[in-house]
Design a protein around this motif. Structure first.
Motif, mmCIF file in Angstrom:
data_model
loop_
_atom_site.group_PDB
_atom_site.id
_atom_site.type_symbol
_atom_site.label_atom_id
_atom_site.label_comp_id
_atom_site.label_asym_id
_atom_site.label_seq_id
_atom_site.Cartn_x
_atom_site.Cartn_y
_atom_site.Cartn_z
ATOM 1 N N SER A 77 0.927 -1.200 0.112
ATOM 2 C CA SER A 77 -0.018 0.280 0.260
ATOM 3 C C SER A 77 0.378 0.912 0.074
ATOM 4 O O SER A 77 1.872 1.181 1.124
ATOM 5 C CB SER A 77 -0.971 0.009 1.353
ATOM 6 N N ASP A 78 0.483 2.537 -0.618
ATOM 7 C CA ASP A 78 0.601 3.938 -0.614
ATOM 8 C C ASP A 78 0.296 4.236 0.234
ATOM 9 O O ASP A 78 0.440 5.675 0.283
ATOM 10 C CB ASP A 78 1.185 4.054 -1.937
ATOM 11 N N ALA A 79 -0.807 4.419 1.579
ATOM 12 C CA ALA A 79 -0.986 4.943 2.322
ATOM 13 C C ALA A 79 -0.093 6.013 2.874
ATOM 14 O O ALA A 79 0.732 5.245 3.411
ATOM 15 C CB ALA A 79 -2.344 4.109 3.247
ATOM 16 N N GLY A 80 0.070 7.090 3.339
ATOM 17 C CA GLY A 80 0.695 7.375 4.134
ATOM 18 C C GLY A 80 0.890 9.104 4.007
ATOM 19 O O GLY A 80 -0.910 9.496 3.467
ATOM 20 N N ASP A 81 1.502 9.684 4.658
ATOM 21 C CA ASP A 81 0.912 11.013 4.535
ATOM 22 C C ASP A 81 1.479 12.020 2.485
ATOM 23 O O ASP A 81 1.800 11.633 2.106
ATOM 24 C CB ASP A 81 2.412 12.258 5.119
ATOM 25 N N GLY A 82 0.858 12.476 2.557
ATOM 26 C CA GLY A 82 1.528 13.959 1.527
ATOM 27 C C GLY A 82 -0.377 12.706 0.592
ATOM 28 O O GLY A 82 -0.150 13.146 -1.079
ATOM 29 N N GLY A 96 -5.949 8.134 -0.173
ATOM 30 C CA GLY A 96 -6.761 7.546 -0.724
ATOM 31 C C GLY A 96 -5.387 6.205 -0.199
ATOM 32 O O GLY A 96 -4.159 6.209 -0.017
ATOM 33 N N VAL A 97 -6.062 4.796 -0.941
ATOM 34 C CA VAL A 97 -4.767 3.589 -0.762
ATOM 35 C C VAL A 97 -4.317 3.674 -2.558
ATOM 36 O O VAL A 97 -5.664 2.845 -2.866
ATOM 37 C CB VAL A 97 -4.751 2.453 -0.308
ATOM 38 N N ARG A 98 -3.253 2.818 -3.044
ATOM 39 C CA ARG A 98 -3.356 2.485 -4.602
ATOM 40 C C ARG A 98 -2.555 0.900 -4.087
ATOM 41 O O ARG A 98 -0.601 1.296 -4.037
ATOM 42 C CB ARG A 98 -2.978 3.533 -5.289
ATOM 43 N N PRO A 99 -2.900 -0.099 -4.134
ATOM 44 C CA PRO A 99 -1.984 -1.290 -3.717
ATOM 45 C C PRO A 99 -1.308 -1.149 -4.880
ATOM 46 O O PRO A 99 -0.987 -2.059 -5.769
ATOM 47 C CB PRO A 99 -2.754 -1.757 -3.406
ATOM 48 N N ASP A 100 -0.019 -0.711 -5.400
ATOM 49 C CA ASP A 100 0.973 -0.424 -6.250
ATOM 50 C C ASP A 100 1.705 -2.065 -6.746
ATOM 51 O O ASP A 100 2.328 -2.262 -7.649
ATOM 52 C CB ASP A 100 1.531 0.840 -6.918
ATOM 53 N N ALA A 116 8.912 -6.061 -2.356
ATOM 54 C CA ALA A 116 8.327 -5.653 -1.320
ATOM 55 C C ALA A 116 7.461 -4.568 -1.831
ATOM 56 O O ALA A 116 6.451 -4.725 -2.827
ATOM 57 C CB ALA A 116 9.629 -4.284 -1.276
ATOM 58 N N GLN A 117 6.932 -3.926 -1.043
ATOM 59 C CA GLN A 117 5.939 -3.285 -1.502
ATOM 60 C C GLN A 117 6.063 -1.768 -2.318
ATOM 61 O O GLN A 117 7.246 -1.611 -1.591
ATOM 62 C CB GLN A 117 5.300 -2.859 -0.613
ATOM 63 N N ASN A 118 5.323 -1.210 -2.942
ATOM 64 C CA ASN A 118 6.286 0.293 -3.757
ATOM 65 C C ASN A 118 4.931 0.971 -3.891
ATOM 66 O O ASN A 118 3.744 0.629 -3.241
ATOM 67 C CB ASN A 118 6.321 -0.594 -5.527
ATOM 68 N N ALA A 119 5.009 2.242 -4.745
ATOM 69 C CA ALA A 119 3.944 3.195 -4.293
ATOM 70 C C ALA A 119 3.862 4.332 -6.298
ATOM 71 O O ALA A 119 5.289 3.320 -6.206
ATOM 72 C CB ALA A 119 3.735 3.852 -3.101
ATOM 73 N N GLU A 120 3.158 4.598 -5.985
ATOM 74 C CA GLU A 120 2.964 5.624 -7.468
ATOM 75 C C GLU A 120 4.653 6.913 -7.295
ATOM 76 O O GLU A 120 5.300 6.846 -8.140
ATOM 77 C CB GLU A 120 1.829 6.056 -7.679
#
Length: 516
Positions: free
Chosen positions: A159-164, A167-171, A486-490
């Protein structure tokens, strides 16, 4: 005599004249040691480990250990008082008390630590387990859940959930498909820009999207990583009484895309990934090229900002949590497919690092990171057999499959934007067949392969992109950490979210040495 009575409860009391109570305590001590040794010798290791997922057993064991530590301390103090000569000067009394405390700590400290870890584990299972869901399978026999389940398919979401971030996009979307008989596992990395996938016919979303997941508006809002946020928002009535509607929707999306059932999910956010790696003491893997840290792509793909540091190329590089996160997520100078391959490297390194010694010594920090930052819909009753299966997985074969450009090109020139899903279902089914069934008409078997270029299938495969490695004691193929996620995000870590990527299927692949 007090020191001896502390190490072997009851002996000091016998010397002090309290033979009845001393003999009873000595008998209890001998019986406890005998039972513990018998359990270790007679009960299979996997069964013993599985008790780590049984909350009732954990309560019994944790309470018993705490009670034993308390009784042990009381016996030591009473023994010291009974055996201490009258009239001792203060210095000698202090010396005697110090000896008793030191000796007692040799037994009481491990018991107290074990009790604390056991009760923490019980709380962790309770925090992680369950949740109301429309997508979890019915388990007829909890004692043998794999009797009717030849494969366990677990969806791992980053998940890319976090400050800034809105919402959530599970990249990161990876399916770990486990053969429940052998533990052999295939991980399938799904590109976040997969589009036009159908939902399973028995899913209520199939009626909502009869032409697949597509519609008007921005293309990025119709990629598979957008399902988590957009579908529950558009159809809240479908997800009534569901604790994690985004995960349920994404499970249905992956089922429709790959043509397989997804049993459970686990989702971890960015902070969680970094904390877990740090709690493990870092991970060790081969870094194939310099990986930039702290930069991001400029708008319009006009290059990248200047990196603040680099993870330098080299074998057996030890990375902390922040470095492992950047290794898994860095996109500048590469692409999503290269990044997906690096994620598999990190997951393999994490799996290999999780050994009993590491878990025991770092358990409290691991449990804290896991409790706060991971969500799953795995029911509580399934944790004991799941732990047993995890032991098989760590000692079995691990294959990794990345659905990259060349994988789709082998399907008649398809792209992630518009693949032939019937053909994709057929290929995934073939890849997940048991090893004994992977025989073609000419009688040739699928062969093991070494890691290959992540943008294309490895040598020896016909475009399915599968690579295979076997875990050894060092956690790698030929001593190297080779697979994982590992996880990633946009966007890059700690950077504001930028515009999502365009469909990358139309870009030329970036050739790299990403596979570790």
């Amino acid at each position: 005599m007090t020191a001896l009575g502390t190490l072997v409860p009851g002996t000091g009391l016998i010397v002090a004249g309290r033979r009845r109570i001393g003999g009873f305590l000595l008998f209890l001590f001998i019986m406890a040691v005998a039972i513990a040794l018998a359990a270790v010798a007679l009960v299979p290791t996997q069964r013993l480990l599985s008790y780590g997922g049984d909350r009732q057993m954990l309560l019994i064991v944790g309470s018993g250990l705490a009670a034993a530590a308390m009784i042990w301390l009381i016996v030591a103090l009473v023994t010291h008082r009974l055996l201490e000569p009258d009239g001792l000067p203060a210095g000698k009394r202090f010396g005697g008390a110090l000896l008793v405390i030191t000796t007692a700590s040799l037994a009481i400290a491990p018991l107290s630590l074990a009790a604390n870890n056991v009760l923490t584990q019980r709380d962790l299972i309770g925090a992680l387990s369950g949740g109301r869901s429309h997508t979890t399978p019915e388990i007829a026999n909890v004692q043998d859940p794999w009797a009717d389940m030849s494969r366990l398919n677990l969806l791992l979401l980053g998940s890319d959930a976090g400050d800034g971030r809105d919402g959530v996009r599970p990249d990161t979307l990876i399916v770990a498909s486990v053969d429940t008989e052998t533990g052999d596992t295939t991980t399938i990395s799904i590109p976040r820009n997969l589009q036009r996938f159908p939902f399973p016919p028995d899913s209520p979303l199939a009626e909502q999207y009869p032409q697949g997941f597509t519609g008007a508006g921005e293309q990025t809002e119709w990629m598979i990583n957008a399902v988590f946020r957009n579908v529950p928002a558009a159809h809240p009535e479908v997800f009534e009484d569901v604790d994690n509607p985004g995960a349920d929707a994404t499970k249905w999306a992956v089922e429709g895309a790959l043509g397989i059932d997804i049993d459970y999910f686990a989702i971890v956010n960015l902070d969680g990934f970094q904390a877990i790696v740090d709690a493990l003491g870092g991970v060790t893997l081969d870094v194939p090229r310099d990986i930039p840290v702290g930069n991001r792509e400029l708008p319009g793909r006009q290059g990248c900002t200047e990196a603040r540091d680099y993870i330098r190329a080299g074998d057996d590089q030890h990375l902390n949590g922040a470095q492992a996160l950047w290794f898994a997520r860095s996109r500048c100078g590469s692409d999503d497919y290269d990044r997906m391959a690096r994620q598999q490297c990190v997951l393999g390194a994490i799996v290999d690092k999780v050994d009993p010694a590491t878990v025991v010594t770092k358990y409290q920090s691991l449990a804290s990171a896991t409790r706060d930052l991971i969500q799953t819909d795995i029911p509580e009753d399934l944790f004991p057999p799941l732990i047993e299966l995890a032991v098989d997985v760590q000692n079995a074969t691990l294959e990794s499959l990345t659905l990259d450009r060349k994988f789709f090109e082998a399907m008649g020139g398809a792209t992630p934007a518009n693949p032939d899903y019937d053909e994709l279902h057929t290929r995934i089914a073939q890849i997940l067949e048991p090893a004994g069934d992977k025989e073609d008409e000419a009688g040739d078997h699928v062969t093991d392969t070494a890691p290959a270029d992540p943008s294309g299938p490895p040598n020896g495969e016909s475009g399915d992109g599968t690579e295979e490695s076997t875990h050894d004691d060092t956690g790698s193929e030929d001593g190297d950490a080779t697979t994982g996620t590992a996880q990633n995000a946009e966007t890059q870590p700690d950077e504001p979210e930028t515009d999502p990527d365009e469909d990358q299927a139309d870009d030329e692949p970036v050739e790299t040495d990403a596979v570790c």
